[in-house]
Write a protein that holds these residues in place. Structure first.
Motif, PDB file in Angstrom:
ATOM      1  N   SER A   2     -33.423  22.742 -39.140  1.00  0.00           N
ATOM      2  CA  SER A   2     -33.731  21.400 -39.582  1.00  0.00           C
ATOM      3  C   SER A   2     -34.029  20.341 -38.214  1.00  0.00           C
ATOM      4  CB  SER A   2     -32.308  20.843 -40.107  1.00  0.00           C
ATOM      5  OG  SER A   2     -31.970  21.581 -41.380  1.00  0.00           O
ATOM      6  N   LEU A   3     -33.499  20.761 -37.093  1.00  0.00           N
ATOM      7  CA  LEU A   3     -33.685  20.025 -36.031  1.00  0.00           C
ATOM      8  C   LEU A   3     -35.266  20.108 -35.539  1.00  0.00           C
ATOM      9  CD1 LEU A   3     -30.352  20.425 -33.914  1.00  0.00           C
ATOM     10  CD2 LEU A   3     -31.421  18.390 -34.671  1.00  0.00           C
ATOM     11  N   SER A   4     -35.816  21.443 -35.680  1.00  0.00           N
ATOM     12  CA  SER A   4     -37.196  21.679 -35.236  1.00  0.00           C
ATOM     13  C   SER A   4     -38.023  20.774 -36.336  1.00  0.00           C
ATOM     14  CB  SER A   4     -37.740  23.051 -35.584  1.00  0.00           C
ATOM     15  OG  SER A   4     -37.441  23.570 -36.755  1.00  0.00           O
ATOM     16  N   ALA A   5     -37.657  20.823 -37.675  1.00  0.00           N
ATOM     17  CA  ALA A   5     -38.325  19.915 -38.361  1.00  0.00           C
ATOM     18  C   ALA A   5     -38.242  18.280 -38.038  1.00  0.00           C
ATOM     19  CB  ALA A   5     -38.030  19.999 -39.815  1.00  0.00           C
ATOM     20  N   ALA A   6     -37.172  17.964 -37.914  1.00  0.00           N
ATOM     21  CA  ALA A   6     -36.882  16.565 -37.212  1.00  0.00           C
ATOM     22  C   ALA A   6     -37.533  16.231 -36.023  1.00  0.00           C
ATOM     23  CB  ALA A   6     -35.420  16.587 -37.182  1.00  0.00           C
ATOM     24  N   LYS A   7     -37.786  16.918 -35.035  1.00  0.00           N
ATOM     25  CA  LYS A   7     -38.235  16.954 -33.623  1.00  0.00           C
ATOM     26  C   LYS A   7     -39.880  16.720 -34.161  1.00  0.00           C
ATOM     27  CE  LYS A   7     -39.466  18.604 -29.090  1.00  0.00           C
ATOM     28  NZ  LYS A   7     -39.526  19.578 -28.155  1.00  0.00           N
ATOM     29  N   ALA A   8     -40.382  17.442 -34.906  1.00  0.00           N
ATOM     30  CA  ALA A   8     -41.912  17.184 -35.034  1.00  0.00           C
ATOM     31  C   ALA A   8     -42.040  15.912 -36.161  1.00  0.00           C
ATOM     32  CB  ALA A   8     -42.536  18.426 -35.870  1.00  0.00           C
ATOM     33  N   THR A   9     -41.157  15.547 -36.989  1.00  0.00           N
ATOM     34  CA  THR A   9     -41.315  14.599 -37.725  1.00  0.00           C
ATOM     35  C   THR A   9     -41.206  13.201 -37.074  1.00  0.00           C
ATOM     36  OG1 THR A   9     -40.372  15.590 -39.755  1.00  0.00           O
ATOM     37  CG2 THR A   9     -40.262  13.245 -39.757  1.00  0.00           C
ATOM     38  N   LEU A  10     -40.321  13.139 -36.197  1.00  0.00           N
ATOM     39  CA  LEU A  10     -39.802  12.006 -35.322  1.00  0.00           C
ATOM     40  C   LEU A  10     -40.961  11.735 -34.258  1.00  0.00           C
ATOM     41  CD1 LEU A  10     -36.216  12.058 -34.814  1.00  0.00           C
ATOM     42  CD2 LEU A  10     -37.466  11.027 -36.628  1.00  0.00           C
ATOM     43  N   GLU A  11     -41.656  12.844 -33.686  1.00  0.00           N
ATOM     44  CA  GLU A  11     -42.862  12.864 -32.915  1.00  0.00           C
ATOM     45  C   GLU A  11     -43.940  11.937 -33.624  1.00  0.00           C
ATOM     46  OE1 GLU A  11     -43.563  16.618 -31.809  1.00  0.00           O
ATOM     47  OE2 GLU A  11     -42.183  16.518 -30.077  1.00  0.00           O
ATOM     48  N   THR A  12     -44.147  12.229 -34.692  1.00  0.00           N
ATOM     49  CA  THR A  12     -45.293  11.253 -35.572  1.00  0.00           C
ATOM     50  C   THR A  12     -44.805  10.007 -36.081  1.00  0.00           C
ATOM     51  OG1 THR A  12     -45.936  13.620 -36.457  1.00  0.00           O
ATOM     52  CG2 THR A  12     -46.620  11.609 -37.553  1.00  0.00           C
ATOM     53  N   ILE A  13     -43.711   9.761 -36.471  1.00  0.00           N
ATOM     54  CA  ILE A  13     -43.269   8.394 -37.030  1.00  0.00           C
ATOM     55  C   ILE A  13     -43.085   7.544 -36.227  1.00  0.00           C
ATOM     56  CG2 ILE A  13     -41.703   7.439 -38.761  1.00  0.00           C
ATOM     57  CD1 ILE A  13     -41.710   9.893 -40.409  1.00  0.00           C
ATOM     58  N   PHE A  14     -42.396   7.920 -35.068  1.00  0.00           N
ATOM     59  CA  PHE A  14     -41.861   6.955 -33.964  1.00  0.00           C
ATOM     60  C   PHE A  14     -43.169   6.742 -33.072  1.00  0.00           C
ATOM     61  CE2 PHE A  14     -37.082   8.041 -34.166  1.00  0.00           C
ATOM     62  CZ  PHE A  14     -37.048   7.374 -35.372  1.00  0.00           C
ATOM     63  N   ASP A  15     -44.345   7.090 -33.448  1.00  0.00           N
ATOM     64  CA  ASP A  15     -45.374   6.626 -32.690  1.00  0.00           C
ATOM     65  C   ASP A  15     -45.707   5.123 -32.778  1.00  0.00           C
ATOM     66  OD1 ASP A  15     -48.649   6.450 -32.657  1.00  0.00           O
ATOM     67  OD2 ASP A  15     -47.861   7.522 -30.719  1.00  0.00           O
ATOM     68  N   GLU A  16     -46.078   4.373 -31.965  1.00  0.00           N
ATOM     69  CA  GLU A  16     -46.433   2.794 -32.300  1.00  0.00           C
ATOM     70  C   GLU A  16     -47.601   2.670 -33.185  1.00  0.00           C
ATOM     71  OE1 GLU A  16     -46.910  -1.474 -30.106  1.00  0.00           O
ATOM     72  OE2 GLU A  16     -45.956   0.565 -28.860  1.00  0.00           O
ATOM     73  N   SER A  17     -48.307   3.418 -33.073  1.00  0.00           N
ATOM     74  CA  SER A  17     -49.791   3.422 -33.743  1.00  0.00           C
ATOM     75  C   SER A  17     -49.492   3.616 -35.210  1.00  0.00           C
ATOM     76  CB  SER A  17     -50.998   4.154 -33.066  1.00  0.00           C
ATOM     77  OG  SER A  17     -50.498   5.643 -33.095  1.00  0.00           O
ATOM     78  N   PHE A  18     -48.910   4.781 -35.348  1.00  0.00           N
ATOM     79  CA  PHE A  18     -48.202   5.437 -36.671  1.00  0.00           C
ATOM     80  C   PHE A  18     -47.757   4.105 -37.342  1.00  0.00           C
ATOM     81  CE2 PHE A  18     -45.810   7.332 -39.871  1.00  0.00           C
ATOM     82  CZ  PHE A  18     -46.528   8.121 -40.564  1.00  0.00           C
ATOM     83  N   LEU A  19     -46.760   3.442 -36.857  1.00  0.00           N
ATOM     84  CA  LEU A  19     -46.054   2.527 -37.553  1.00  0.00           C
ATOM     85  C   LEU A  19     -46.758   1.165 -38.042  1.00  0.00           C
ATOM     86  CD1 LEU A  19     -42.497   2.675 -35.565  1.00  0.00           C
ATOM     87  CD2 LEU A  19     -42.965   3.390 -37.957  1.00  0.00           C
ATOM     88  N   THR A  20     -47.700   0.852 -37.080  1.00  0.00           N
ATOM     89  CA  THR A  20     -48.651  -0.077 -37.376  1.00  0.00           C
ATOM     90  C   THR A  20     -49.340   0.018 -38.496  1.00  0.00           C
ATOM     91  OG1 THR A  20     -48.910  -0.574 -34.789  1.00  0.00           O
ATOM     92  CG2 THR A  20     -50.781  -1.583 -36.351  1.00  0.00           C
ATOM     93  N   ASN A  21     -49.787   1.414 -38.601  1.00  0.00           N
ATOM     94  CA  ASN A  21     -50.518   2.004 -40.006  1.00  0.00           C
ATOM     95  C   ASN A  21     -49.634   1.729 -41.183  1.00  0.00           C
ATOM     96  OD1 ASN A  21     -53.111   2.304 -38.644  1.00  0.00           O
ATOM     97  ND2 ASN A  21     -52.538   4.475 -38.445  1.00  0.00           N
ATOM     98  N   VAL A  22     -48.436   2.035 -41.075  1.00  0.00           N
ATOM     99  CA  VAL A  22     -47.577   1.955 -42.207  1.00  0.00           C
ATOM    100  C   VAL A  22     -47.572   0.314 -42.509  1.00  0.00           C
ATOM    101  CG1 VAL A  22     -45.011   1.834 -43.010  1.00  0.00           C
ATOM    102  CG2 VAL A  22     -45.786   3.707 -41.733  1.00  0.00           C
ATOM    103  N   GLU A  23     -47.458  -0.374 -41.468  1.00  0.00           N
ATOM    104  CA  GLU A  23     -47.562  -1.960 -41.996  1.00  0.00           C
ATOM    105  C   GLU A  23     -48.671  -2.410 -42.666  1.00  0.00           C
ATOM    106  OE1 GLU A  23     -46.168  -3.870 -38.223  1.00  0.00           O
ATOM    107  OE2 GLU A  23     -44.214  -4.017 -38.850  1.00  0.00           O
ATOM    108  N   ALA A  24     -49.828  -1.806 -42.139  1.00  0.00           N
ATOM    109  CA  ALA A  24     -51.180  -2.201 -42.869  1.00  0.00           C
ATOM    110  C   ALA A  24     -51.207  -1.608 -44.300  1.00  0.00           C
ATOM    111  CB  ALA A  24     -52.251  -1.649 -41.959  1.00  0.00           C
ATOM    112  N   LYS A  25     -50.849  -0.534 -44.272  1.00  0.00           N
ATOM    113  CA  LYS A  25     -50.661   0.071 -45.699  1.00  0.00           C
ATOM    114  C   LYS A  25     -49.760  -0.647 -46.779  1.00  0.00           C
ATOM    115  CE  LYS A  25     -52.247   4.596 -44.043  1.00  0.00           C
ATOM    116  NZ  LYS A  25     -51.566   5.887 -43.696  1.00  0.00           N
ATOM    117  N   SER A  26     -48.645  -1.062 -46.250  1.00  0.00           N
ATOM    118  CA  SER A  26     -47.757  -1.860 -47.022  1.00  0.00           C
ATOM    119  C   SER A  26     -48.330  -3.178 -47.379  1.00  0.00           C
ATOM    120  CB  SER A  26     -46.422  -2.135 -46.034  1.00  0.00           C
ATOM    121  OG  SER A  26     -45.610  -3.350 -46.340  1.00  0.00           O
ATOM    122  N   ALA A  27     -49.033  -3.719 -46.443  1.00  0.00           N
ATOM    123  CA  ALA A  27     -49.831  -5.122 -46.711  1.00  0.00           C
ATOM    124  C   ALA A  27     -50.668  -4.771 -48.064  1.00  0.00           C
ATOM    125  CB  ALA A  27     -50.456  -5.594 -45.560  1.00  0.00           C
TER     126      ALA A  27
END
Length: 385
Positions: A272-297
């Protein structure tokens, strides 16, 4: 005849495969999945980077025990503490387990026993978290609840002030009540509530089981309101569908969770932790979160445009890619109707249609989902007229 307890009102869909935002059932029908396992598959189904990380771990080892030093636990704990601004992590297997740990930690650290939560909250279905939940319907038939929980109306500072006393160990809440109807805490109220708790010597526990891991456009929803919790619980989106939960807390709480005070056989599993590490590396990236906000809008804007003429639609709710359509009637009939057209959505509370798409959903998929949903709602409204 099924050999399963009938604890779930199951849909007439049997998954055969899934990838990204799409799920295919055993009959070959494709569905646009805006449920993502109830906010779990935040990178969609079977994301390639997570799959690769899990496969690599499966070739190494699957389980030892928490008596061993496990590097992955340290690595994922640092990801969570860096993203939250807190200091220490305990790994569990689920959101309910994480909230159980949070309750235990708060009571032991403060020497107090009462915990205040809000009406319409949802914190889990174990005896402790069921008692913490501010919804009577999930408690029916189970007898007396665990003591020392008090429930007050959300966004009501006066009621909270009356409930807060010298025996209050913690104030526990969701920034947005996911199961209760996507009811959002007013940022001013949340800051006042946090200050009230801390001035009383009480801890602040924020349940980020559904709102966390990028779902609202920040790593955790409490960051939108500038809060400083003592304990944050996390699960669902943390490991792309592998069982994992966690609490993240301040270093001052370390003594209360000394050896022997709490534990878990499977909590912090290497797979589970191997999955978490890869998941968080992607999601916690600032540019990824900026895209989340754009898609939300885009999603909110398209829903507003598509549904503005429907009187049964009261308002849109939520934040990021945690979106609710509050109806003037029960939302339940709309769910199978949308499913029939190939769109999977959920309810929240009684009157709200809930959308939880993957955080990497495409604009084309958003457009397709809104088109199906608007058509479904308008047809259902016309049929009832």
């Amino acid at each position: 005849m099924s050999n399963l307890f009938p604890t779930y009102a199951r849909w007439d869909v049997t998954p055969a495969s899934a990838k990204g935002t799409w799920l295919t059932d055993k009959n070959g029908k494709n569905y646009l999945d805006f449920t993502t396992g109830i906010g779990v598959c935040n990178l969609g189904h079977v994301p390639n980077n997570v799959k690769k990380a899990v496969e690599e771990q499966l070739e190494q080892f699957w389980h030892t025990s928490n008596l061993f030093q496990i590097d992955l636990q340290e690595e994922v704990a640092k990801q969570l503490t860096d993203a939250s601004g807190l200091d220490l992590v305990f790994f569990a297997n689920s959101g309910a387990e994480a909230n159980e740990a949070a309750i235990k930690l708060a009571r032991k650290a403060t020497g107090r026993t009462k915990i205040i939560t809000f009406i319409d909250s949802f914190h889990g279905r174990t005896f402790g978290t069921m008692a913490a939940t501010g919804q009577e319907k999930i408690k029916i038939g189970f007898g007396p609840m665990l003591e020392k929980f008090e429930y007050v109306p959300f966004n009501d500072l006066e009621a909270l002030q009356k409930a807060m006393d010298e025996n209050t160990a913690a104030l526990m809440f969701e920034v947005i009540q996911g199961e209760g109807g996507l009811n959002a805490g007013d940022p001013v109220f949340l800051k006042q509530a946090e200050e009230l708790a801390h001035n009383n010597g009480s801890l602040v526990i924020i349940d980020e089981i559904q709102t966390g891991i990028g779902r609202t456009g920040k790593p955790f929803a409490f960051q939108h309101a500038g809060l400083h919790p003592d304990i944050v619980s996390s699960a669902k989106g943390i490991a792309s569908g592998f069982p994992l939960g966690a609490i993240i807390g301040k270093k001052e709480l370390a003594e209360a969770f000394s050896p022997g005070s709490h534990g878990s056989t499977f909590g912090g599993s290497p797979v589970s932790l191997s999955a978490a590490k890869a998941t968080l590396e992607t999601i916690f990236d600032e540019s990824f979160l900026t895209n989340v906000e754009a898609k939300s809008a885009k999603l909110f804007s398209m829903l507003e445009e598509a549904l503005s003429s429907v009187p049964q639609v009261k308002k849109l709710k939520g934040k990021g890619l945690m979106v609710g359509i509050e109806m003037a009637e029960e939302a339940a009939p709309y769910i199978p109707a949308a499913r029939e057209k190939g769109l999977l959505v959920l309810t929240a509370g009684t009157n709200t249609i809930r959308l939880l798409p993957p955080l990497n959903v495409t604009e084309e998929e958003i457009e397709q989902a809104v088109s199906i949903l608007a058509e479904t709602i308008k047809e259902q409204v016309t049929a009832k007229a």
